[in-house]
Scaffold this active site. Structure first.
Site, mmCIF file in Angstrom:
data_model
loop_
_atom_site.group_PDB
_atom_site.id
_atom_site.type_symbol
_atom_site.label_atom_id
_atom_site.label_comp_id
_atom_site.label_asym_id
_atom_site.label_seq_id
_atom_site.Cartn_x
_atom_site.Cartn_y
_atom_site.Cartn_z
ATOM 1 N N LYS A 78 0.868 -1.179 0.000
ATOM 2 C CA LYS A 78 0.000 0.000 0.000
ATOM 3 C C LYS A 78 0.896 1.218 0.000
ATOM 4 O O LYS A 78 1.956 1.211 0.631
ATOM 5 C CB LYS A 78 -0.831 -0.003 1.290
ATOM 6 C CG LYS A 78 -2.004 0.923 1.253
ATOM 7 C CD LYS A 78 -3.219 0.257 0.648
ATOM 8 C CE LYS A 78 -4.343 1.252 0.462
ATOM 9 N NZ LYS A 78 -5.536 0.630 -0.106
ATOM 10 N N GLY A 180 -24.233 2.556 -3.689
ATOM 11 C CA GLY A 180 -23.313 3.250 -4.591
ATOM 12 C C GLY A 180 -22.828 2.270 -5.640
ATOM 13 O O GLY A 180 -23.581 1.385 -6.077
ATOM 14 N N TYR A 184 -25.156 -0.985 -5.447
ATOM 15 C CA TYR A 184 -26.196 -0.979 -6.487
ATOM 16 C C TYR A 184 -26.022 -2.173 -7.433
ATOM 17 O O TYR A 184 -26.999 -2.860 -7.756
ATOM 18 C CB TYR A 184 -26.163 0.334 -7.266
ATOM 19 C CG TYR A 184 -27.214 0.367 -8.358
ATOM 20 C CD1 TYR A 184 -28.566 0.487 -8.041
ATOM 21 C CD2 TYR A 184 -26.856 0.257 -9.700
ATOM 22 C CE1 TYR A 184 -29.544 0.489 -9.040
ATOM 23 C CE2 TYR A 184 -27.819 0.263 -10.703
ATOM 24 C CZ TYR A 184 -29.152 0.383 -10.365
ATOM 25 O OH TYR A 184 -30.112 0.381 -11.350
HETATM 26 P P1 NAD Z 1 -19.444 4.396 -3.348
HETATM 27 O O1 NAD Z 1 -19.002 5.693 -2.782
HETATM 28 O O2 NAD Z 1 -19.765 4.283 -4.795
HETATM 29 O O3 NAD Z 1 -20.736 3.869 -2.565
HETATM 30 C C1 NAD Z 1 -20.928 4.012 -1.190
HETATM 31 C C2 NAD Z 1 -22.386 4.393 -0.964
HETATM 32 O O4 NAD Z 1 -22.638 4.421 0.429
HETATM 33 C C3 NAD Z 1 -22.735 5.778 -1.534
HETATM 34 O O5 NAD Z 1 -23.922 5.711 -2.281
HETATM 35 C C4 NAD Z 1 -22.895 6.609 -0.262
HETATM 36 O O6 NAD Z 1 -23.818 7.667 -0.435
HETATM 37 C C5 NAD Z 1 -23.394 5.570 0.698
HETATM 38 N N1 NAD Z 1 -23.267 5.935 2.112
HETATM 39 C C6 NAD Z 1 -22.313 6.696 2.705
HETATM 40 N N2 NAD Z 1 -22.573 6.818 4.016
HETATM 41 C C7 NAD Z 1 -23.702 6.103 4.250
HETATM 42 C C8 NAD Z 1 -24.468 5.834 5.424
HETATM 43 N N3 NAD Z 1 -24.162 6.357 6.609
HETATM 44 N N4 NAD Z 1 -25.565 5.051 5.293
HETATM 45 C C9 NAD Z 1 -25.927 4.544 4.096
HETATM 46 N N5 NAD Z 1 -25.243 4.784 2.960
HETATM 47 C C10 NAD Z 1 -24.142 5.542 3.043
HETATM 48 O O7 NAD Z 1 -18.329 3.341 -2.922
HETATM 49 P P2 NAD Z 1 -18.139 1.852 -3.462
HETATM 50 O O8 NAD Z 1 -17.046 1.829 -4.440
HETATM 51 O O9 NAD Z 1 -19.474 1.279 -3.780
HETATM 52 O O10 NAD Z 1 -17.582 1.140 -2.147
HETATM 53 C C11 NAD Z 1 -18.442 0.771 -1.084
HETATM 54 C C12 NAD Z 1 -17.648 0.017 -0.020
HETATM 55 O O11 NAD Z 1 -17.048 -1.138 -0.615
HETATM 56 C C13 NAD Z 1 -16.494 0.805 0.603
HETATM 57 O O12 NAD Z 1 -16.362 0.405 1.949
HETATM 58 C C14 NAD Z 1 -15.286 0.348 -0.193
HETATM 59 O O13 NAD Z 1 -14.092 0.489 0.529
HETATM 60 C C15 NAD Z 1 -15.631 -1.108 -0.399
HETATM 61 N N6 NAD Z 1 -14.967 -1.745 -1.549
HETATM 62 C C16 NAD Z 1 -15.152 -1.268 -2.793
HETATM 63 C C17 NAD Z 1 -14.518 -1.889 -3.868
HETATM 64 C C18 NAD Z 1 -14.721 -1.399 -5.278
HETATM 65 O O14 NAD Z 1 -14.330 -2.122 -6.219
HETATM 66 N N7 NAD Z 1 -15.337 -0.253 -5.486
HETATM 67 C C19 NAD Z 1 -13.699 -3.004 -3.662
HETATM 68 C C20 NAD Z 1 -13.553 -3.497 -2.354
HETATM 69 C C21 NAD Z 1 -14.194 -2.851 -1.309
#
Ligand code: NAD
Length: 352
Positions: A78, A180, A184
């Site tokens: 990292k 998100g 979704y």
């Molecule tokens: P994103 O920002 O697209 O989606 C997160 C969603 O959570 C958003 O719609 C946001 O409005 C919502 N949110 C924030 N605070 C909230 C709350 N208090 N209550 C309800 N909803 C809330 O992010 P993402 O890429 O979808 O990632 C989501 C999670 O998955 C994160 O923890 C991220 O670290 C983890 N993750 C993502 C990936 C990836 O490929 N994107 C891979 C591994 C882990």
């Protein structure tokens, strides 16, 4: 560093400074026995250098475990850039970071994390080839979220099978926190499999999309974890499984894509097990994204990447079975398997 609580036998931590741009960053390599260390670059306004080091030590170890559980030829690393991504980021500072990555000659490959954009990744790529996890011409990949979501869906299926004894998600009630990118897309797969969805999100646009396209029921963000359902899928925040939320859960399964879901793993992983709630360890179920990144590094086909992601369900089934047989929390079993794989690779490398 060697005495810090988060130091875990890390192979190397490199500190970088570039006087011309003010760049200050570090790259932590937890373990590279399984392959080049891979993990995102995070740009964050750390209070001090110790906080940056702590984060890099913790996150690089997490990447070792995640990559090992996804059976990838990648170690864990990292990098962090000390600075406010909104105020301090410049193209020359990004290039300085790219040169830092490049100086390790491929021992560390960076992907994207908090504070970084696709454009930043392109800037890094202008000075080093050791960059992945964004849309690159002539390569598979780009946004890892859809593959993360597919892995989360496969993981939910495995967890439902282990906890409820069925392969059929038709009529299974899933409460999703955060719709998100990952939440979704996971919801889309669940809907197609016949699941009934309840969602909550602080972002109104995302809530609207979920209700309009998925027919999901919406609840307030402070009660989504307490919805009566079969599965609670955290797809937003870390530390959501804590002293306040765990007693309120009314589900048999917790399985979602968010990182670092257990506020205190030793305490809250055990609490879930005590309550008879099956927890899919977060770094196992959300490995689809790093599988996508790995596929881009090694030029894997989309089919191979998808097949590897679907293995997440198989790996989780093994974790659940071992946890049941040993009467131990699932996160402990996953940690043990990950450590075992890393140690075995380290010994093989040392012997060679
Ligand atoms: P994103 O920002 O697209 O989606 C997160 C969603 O959570 C958003 O719609 C946001 O409005 C919502 N949110 C924030 N605070 C909230 C709350 N208090 N209550 C309800 N909803 C809330 O992010 P993402 O890429 O979808 O990632 C989501 C999670 O998955 C994160 O923890 C991220 O670290 C983890 N993750 C993502 C990936 C990836 O490929 N994107 C891979 C591994 C882990």
């Amino acid at each position: 560093m060697f005495d810090m609580p988060d130091y875990d036998g890390h192979e190397a931590v490199h500190w970088f400074h570039d006087a011309a741009t003010g760049y200050r960053g570090l790259i932590a390599i937890h373990n590279s026995a399984l392959g080049p260390a891979c993990g995102g670059t995070r740009m964050w306004a750390y209070a001090d250098a110790n906080a940056a080091l702590t984060d890099a030590l913790r996150l690089s170890k997490g990447m070792s475990y995640k990559n090992a559980m996804a059976e990838l030829p990648l170690g864990g690393g990292k990098s962090v850039i000390i600075g406010d991504a909104r105020k301090d980021k410049t193209a020359s500072l990004m290039r300085a970071h790219g040169r830092a990555v490049d100086s390790l000659n491929g021992r560390y490959v960076t992907a994207m994390d908090v504070g970084m954009t696709e454009a930043d990744m392109e800037t890094l790529a202008s000075v080093t080839p050791h960059v992945a996890g964004y849309a690159q011409k002539g390569k598979t990949g780009g946004d890892p979220s859809p593959m993360t979501a597919w892995g989360v869906f496969c993981g939910i299926k495995a967890a439902v099978k282990a906890a409820l004894g069925t392969d059929d998600l038709n009529g299974i009630r899933v409460a999703i926190q955060g719709v998100g990118n990952v939440g979704y897309d996971t919801a889309l797969h669940l809907k197609a499999a016949g699941a009934t969805l309840t969602v909550a999100d602080v972002n109104e646009t995302n809530v609207k999309r979920a209700t309009e396209t998925l027919g999901a029921t919406v609840v307030a963000t402070d009660v989504i974890h307490a919805v009566e359902a079969d599965v609670f899928a955290p797809c937003a925040l870390g530390a959501i499984l804590n002293d306040q939320t765990i007693p309120a859960l009314k589900v048999k399964v917790v399985a979602g894509g968010a990182n670092n879901q257990l506020a205190k793993p030793a305490i809250h992983g055990a609490k879930l097990a005590e309550r008879g709630i099956l927890y899919a360890p977060d770094y196992v179920i959300n490995g689809g994204g790093i599988i996508r990144v790995c596929g881009q590094i090694y030029d894997w086909s989309d089919e191979a990447i998808r097949a590897k992601t679907e293995r997440i369900g198989v790996t989780l089934a093994e974790v659940f079975a071992a946890a049941k047989a040993e009467n131990r929390p699932t996160h402990e079993v996953a940690d043990r398997i990950a450590r075992g794989r890393i140690e075995a690779a380290s010994q093989k490398k040392a012997a060679a």
